[in-house]
Design an enzyme around this catalytic site. Structure first.
Site, PDB file in Angstrom:
ATOM      1  N   ILE A   1      44.738 -10.170  35.134  1.00  0.00           N
ATOM      2  CA  ILE A   1      45.781 -10.865  34.278  1.00  0.00           C
ATOM      3  C   ILE A   1      45.079 -11.877  33.458  1.00  0.00           C
ATOM      4  O   ILE A   1      45.604 -11.931  32.143  1.00  0.00           O
ATOM      5  CB  ILE A   1      47.144 -11.358  35.102  1.00  0.00           C
ATOM      6  CG1 ILE A   1      47.622 -10.325  35.792  1.00  0.00           C
ATOM      7  CG2 ILE A   1      47.869 -12.124  34.316  1.00  0.00           C
ATOM      8  CD1 ILE A   1      48.509  -9.361  35.006  1.00  0.00           C
TER       9      ILE A   1
ATOM     10  N   ALA B   1      43.026 -10.547  30.589  1.00  0.00           N
ATOM     11  CA  ALA B   1      43.768  -9.790  29.755  1.00  0.00           C
ATOM     12  C   ALA B   1      44.473 -10.628  28.831  1.00  0.00           C
ATOM     13  O   ALA B   1      44.824 -10.677  27.346  1.00  0.00           O
ATOM     14  CB  ALA B   1      44.451  -8.720  30.244  1.00  0.00           C
ATOM     15  N   GLU B   2      45.125 -11.744  29.180  1.00  0.00           N
ATOM     16  CA  GLU B   2      45.823 -12.800  28.641  1.00  0.00           C
ATOM     17  C   GLU B   2      45.030 -13.705  27.814  1.00  0.00           C
ATOM     18  O   GLU B   2      45.300 -13.712  26.748  1.00  0.00           O
ATOM     19  CB  GLU B   2      46.861 -13.646  29.788  1.00  0.00           C
ATOM     20  CG  GLU B   2      47.685 -12.866  30.479  1.00  0.00           C
ATOM     21  CD  GLU B   2      48.891 -12.676  29.506  1.00  0.00           C
ATOM     22  OE1 GLU B   2      49.107 -13.142  28.424  1.00  0.00           O
ATOM     23  OE2 GLU B   2      49.701 -11.619  29.928  1.00  0.00           O
ATOM     24  N   SER B   3      43.942 -14.266  28.453  1.00  0.00           N
ATOM     25  CA  SER B   3      43.327 -15.464  27.540  1.00  0.00           C
ATOM     26  C   SER B   3      41.669 -15.134  27.566  1.00  0.00           C
ATOM     27  O   SER B   3      41.285 -15.970  27.076  1.00  0.00           O
ATOM     28  CB  SER B   3      43.461 -16.630  28.337  1.00  0.00           C
ATOM     29  OG  SER B   3      42.799 -17.002  29.443  1.00  0.00           O
TER      30      SER B   3
ATOM     31  N   TYR C   1      48.290  -3.035  27.331  1.00  0.00           N
ATOM     32  CA  TYR C   1      48.079  -4.270  28.200  1.00  0.00           C
ATOM     33  C   TYR C   1      48.128  -3.717  29.616  1.00  0.00           C
ATOM     34  O   TYR C   1      47.079  -4.011  30.278  1.00  0.00           O
ATOM     35  CB  TYR C   1      49.095  -5.218  27.873  1.00  0.00           C
ATOM     36  CG  TYR C   1      49.357  -6.383  28.677  1.00  0.00           C
ATOM     37  CD1 TYR C   1      48.518  -7.637  28.508  1.00  0.00           C
ATOM     38  CD2 TYR C   1      49.865  -6.402  30.118  1.00  0.00           C
ATOM     39  CE1 TYR C   1      48.409  -8.649  29.362  1.00  0.00           C
ATOM     40  CE2 TYR C   1      50.035  -7.574  30.827  1.00  0.00           C
ATOM     41  CZ  TYR C   1      49.169  -8.611  30.405  1.00  0.00           C
ATOM     42  OH  TYR C   1      49.091  -9.710  31.537  1.00  0.00           O
TER      43      TYR C   1
END
Length: 126
Positions: free
Chosen positions: A19, A22-24, A111
């Site tokens: 996560i 993928a997020e940051s 995503y």
């Protein structure tokens, strides 16, 4: 930080790391156009709900792992539960519930695929 938060909230460390990737892309200073903050891209309301300061990396990861545990508990009996958890992290549980699964949004579908790809990679790395 990843392992501590994963252990505390009983979430696989590889999942938290996926996560985060993928997020940051592991950037603690990341801020999205929608206002999500830090490594796990917590919205300010989510950070407040879980009692963390999203600007402090360890707290950000803890809040993200806690939110993942809540989503895992919510969807664990559902078909394709892991995809639902990932989609809910991205688009919100209300949208996932409304569509009874991953919503037909291009961004959310991409995503989910990206997170699952990271997850396979990080699980192999151990």
């Amino acid at each position: 930080m990843i392992h501590a938060a994963a252990l505390k909230h009983n979430v696989p460390a590889a999942f938290v790391k996926s996560i985060m990737a993928a997020e940051s892309n592991f950037n603690p200073g990341a801020i999205s156009g929608k206002g999500a903050i830090g490594l796990m891209q917590l919205m300010p309301e989510t950070a407040q709900q879980y009692g963390v300061d999203p600007n402090i990396p360890a707290q950000n990861v803890d809040g993200g792992a806690h939110y993942l545990r809540v989503l895992m508990n919510r969807y664990h009996k559902s078909r394709n539960w892991l995809s639902r958890v990932i989609a809910a992290y991205n688009a919100g549980p209300g949208v996932v519930d409304r569509y009874r699964g991953v919503p037909p949004y291009r961004e959310t579908r991409a995503y989910v695929g990206r997170v699952l790809g990271f997850l396979r990679r990080f699980q192999k790395e151990g």
